[in-house]
Write a protein that holds these residues in place. Sequence first.
Motif, PDB file in Angstrom:
ATOM      1  N   ILE A   1       0.170  12.303  -9.551  1.00 51.36           N
ATOM      2  CA  ILE A   1      -0.562  13.564  -9.344  1.00 51.36           C
ATOM      3  C   ILE A   1       0.371  14.747  -9.539  1.00 51.36           C
ATOM      4  O   ILE A   1       0.020  15.727 -10.220  1.00 51.36           O
ATOM      5  CB  ILE A   1      -1.227  13.581  -7.953  1.00 51.36           C
ATOM      6  N   PHE A   2       1.564  14.712  -8.971  1.00 50.09           N
ATOM      7  CA  PHE A   2       2.514  15.817  -9.140  1.00 50.09           C
ATOM      8  C   PHE A   2       2.953  15.955 -10.604  1.00 50.09           C
ATOM      9  O   PHE A   2       3.133  17.064 -11.103  1.00 50.09           O
ATOM     10  CB  PHE A   2       3.724  15.644  -8.230  1.00 50.09           C
ATOM     11  N   PHE A  40       0.827  -1.199   0.000  1.00 52.72           N
ATOM     12  CA  PHE A  40       0.000   0.000   0.000  1.00 52.72           C
ATOM     13  C   PHE A  40       0.868   1.258   0.000  1.00 52.72           C
ATOM     14  O   PHE A  40       0.542   2.238  -0.692  1.00 52.72           O
ATOM     15  CB  PHE A  40      -0.950  -0.004   1.208  1.00 52.72           C
ATOM     16  N   ALA A  41       1.957   1.265   0.766  1.00 51.16           N
ATOM     17  CA  ALA A  41       2.839   2.429   0.796  1.00 51.16           C
ATOM     18  C   ALA A  41       3.458   2.673  -0.586  1.00 51.16           C
ATOM     19  O   ALA A  41       3.547   3.825  -1.038  1.00 51.16           O
ATOM     20  CB  ALA A  41       3.923   2.218   1.843  1.00 51.16           C
ATOM     21  N   PHE A  42       3.876   1.633  -1.290  1.00 47.11           N
ATOM     22  CA  PHE A  42       4.438   1.808  -2.631  1.00 47.11           C
ATOM     23  C   PHE A  42       3.389   2.351  -3.602  1.00 47.11           C
ATOM     24  O   PHE A  42       3.656   3.246  -4.403  1.00 47.11           O
ATOM     25  CB  PHE A  42       5.007   0.487  -3.153  1.00 47.11           C
ATOM     26  N   ILE A  43       2.175   1.808  -3.548  1.00 45.75           N
ATOM     27  CA  ILE A  43       1.106   2.288  -4.424  1.00 45.75           C
ATOM     28  C   ILE A  43       0.819   3.755  -4.140  1.00 45.75           C
ATOM     29  O   ILE A  43       0.656   4.568  -5.062  1.00 45.75           O
ATOM     30  CB  ILE A  43      -0.162   1.411  -4.260  1.00 45.75           C
ATOM     31  N   ILE A  80       2.854   6.015  -2.960  1.00 51.60           N
ATOM     32  CA  ILE A  80       3.961   6.827  -3.482  1.00 51.60           C
ATOM     33  C   ILE A  80       3.810   7.026  -4.984  1.00 51.60           C
ATOM     34  O   ILE A  80       3.982   8.139  -5.511  1.00 51.60           O
ATOM     35  CB  ILE A  80       5.316   6.174  -3.132  1.00 51.60           C
ATOM     36  N   PHE A  81       3.470   5.967  -5.735  1.00 50.29           N
ATOM     37  CA  PHE A  81       3.310   6.082  -7.183  1.00 50.29           C
ATOM     38  C   PHE A  81       2.113   6.961  -7.547  1.00 50.29           C
ATOM     39  O   PHE A  81       2.163   7.744  -8.496  1.00 50.29           O
ATOM     40  CB  PHE A  81       3.194   4.703  -7.828  1.00 50.29           C
TER      41      PHE A  81
END
Length: 177
Positions: free
Chosen positions: A161-162, A150-153, A155-156
């Motif tokens: 978004i950025f 979940f943390a990797f998803i 971050i991606f």
Amino acid sequence: MAEKSTASPTPQTPSPLPRRRPSRVQYVEVECRSSGKTRRFAANTDARSAVEVINMRLKKEEVGLPAALHIEAVKDGEEPIVFGPNSILVSYGDGWKLQTVTQADLFPTEEIRDRDVGRISKQAFDSGVLHPKKRASKPFRLLYILKIVFAFIFIFVLAAIFTMFLDYLPELILFVK
């Protein structure tokens, strides 16, 4: 003819080293605070060996009692004298007695005792006798792995978004003007 040789007894020569007279104190008594028993050790015993023997006997004879961490000399109204692991046990005379110290003596309240006392005692008394309980390695749990995924998803998604924001930034600037 052949002569008979007679062996004469050899006279004992005095030893070049002077004979040591036994000292007045030939042993040292250490009171085990866990069991209440008094153990006797030879006069030149180091503290590490004494603690190891006491702990070995506690483990063998009185199961469940706390192990000794170190030895100290105590007297009413005086600051205790702590024996390091390589110190020779010495009796200081009248009123002084040698006794063991346990984790329960150092940390009397249960909330402190239940914390990571093994780490504290290892730092404070690195005598080779202390072996803090090793933490059991827990197998990877599914929930732990899902949190990492979940943390990797996340971050991606945040990076996407950025990236989209930077792609549309020039159009946003022209729209505002």
